[in-house]
Design an enzyme around this catalytic site. Structure first.
Site, PDB file in Angstrom:
ATOM      1  CG  ASP A   1      -6.588  -1.170  -5.362  1.00  0.00           C
ATOM      2  OD1 ASP A   1      -7.258  -0.276  -4.803  1.00  0.00           O
ATOM      3  OD2 ASP A   1      -5.422  -1.443  -5.042  1.00  0.00           O
TER       4      ASP A   1
ATOM      5  CB  CYS B   1      -0.972  -0.052   1.180  1.00  0.00           C
ATOM      6  SG  CYS B   1      -2.194   1.272   1.224  1.00  0.00           S
TER       7      CYS B   1
ATOM      8  CG  HIS C   1      -5.798  -1.433  -1.705  1.00  0.00           C
ATOM      9  ND1 HIS C   1      -4.834  -0.929  -2.544  1.00  0.00           N
ATOM     10  CD2 HIS C   1      -5.399  -1.118  -0.444  1.00  0.00           C
ATOM     11  CE1 HIS C   1      -3.903  -0.316  -1.830  1.00  0.00           C
ATOM     12  NE2 HIS C   1      -4.226  -0.436  -0.548  1.00  0.00           N
TER      13      HIS C   1
END
Length: 286
Positions: A222, A165, A254
């Site tokens: 995502d 991330c 995600h």
């Protein structure tokens, strides 16, 4: 008594979180609870693992380090945190790598801006993260590499980086920053964005400067990283003739590697991890 650069209460007032983080060895950031039953826990048997202090500009920062209990000249892997800090999942990733013969180390990169591990939600965390300068992060990662060198059993000539991330974006940036890096693996890191004084460039801006091959691992579902931006990055990498590449998991959201969250997708996570290990081995991080 005079303060030294290794004193966590030394100049510039970097907070004394070595002691605080030591209590988080098995904990998660408040913002990510409740924790999924699928969470993987890797034990410390045969490892040397725990928090250490890294001398950086203005004092020290804590880092979680895991390595085999014996051995020298170990390949070094920087593990770069999500926005939630160096909590139990990031620590576990370090131990997984240590079990495979790596010295894996995750520096706490928000130290000067605040303790995100106690904040209740993402909305509270993002303003802290926005204040973290990319230049500071690059400097702290360089300092971490220096710390992990031969005196601590690591071989910085076999240097890799992986991040998740927020840390995925940092992985791309570090590959453009450090010419000694051998390889990187970026898990669903943002590729484009609005520039700011603290974060002036996106990975897409820096494609021509990427020095080490990076493997990008992204989810087709995502909702925070539009697929078109991933495809833009793919095209830029191909046009530049570099050795980096991107893999897209069409059904993954995600955070598909984060086994402590509902976004976890075991098949994509396992495939990505296998690709990470092969990528490091093929590019001299072994």
């Amino acid at each position: 008594m005079a303060k030294t650069p290794s004193d966590p209460a030394g100049p510039q007032g970097i907070r004394r979180r070595e002691l605080l983080l030591g209590t988080l060895a098995a904990g998660f950031a408040v913002a990510v609870r409740p924790i999924s039953a699928a969470t993987i826990t890797t034990d410390e048997d045969g490892l040397t693992a725990g928090f250490v202090s890294i001398p950086v500009e203005g004092g020290t920062i804590p880092a979680y380090r895991a390595r085999p209990a014996t051995g020298t000249n170990l390949p070094v892997v920087l593990v770069v945190q999500e926005i939630f800090g160096v909590h139990a999942h990031i620590q576990d990733v370090c131990r997984r790598l240590a079990r495979l013969g790596y010295l894996a180390i995750a520096p706490s990169l928000f130290e000067r801006q605040g303790d995100v591990t106690k904040l209740p939600d993402i909305a509270s965390i993002l303003p802290v993260v926005a204040k973290v300068p990319d230049a500071q992060v690059m400097s702290d990662l360089d300092a971490t590499v220096a710390w992990a060198g031969r005196a601590r059993g690591g071989d910085s000539g076999k240097l890799g980086i992986t991040g998740f991330c927020w840390g995925g974006r940092i992985t791309w940036l570090y590959a453009a920053h450090n010419p000694s890096l051998k390889a990187g693996v970026a898990w669903y890191g943002r590729l484009v964005g609005v520039s700011s004084p603290e974060q002036p460039s996106s990975p897409l801006d820096l494609v021509a400067r990427i020095k080490a091959p990076v493997l990008g691992l992204y989810g087709g579902l995502d909702d925070g990283i539009p697929l078109e931006t991933v495809e833009q990055m793919q095209a830029a990498l191909m046009a530049g003739g570099g050795r980096s590449e991107i893999v897209i998991y069409p059904e993954a959201p995600h955070g598909f590697h984060a086994d402590y969250r509902p976004t976890y997708r075991p098949e994509a996570a396992a495939d990505g991890w296998s690709r990470l290990l092969a990528w490091f081995k093929a590019n001299g991080v072994a």
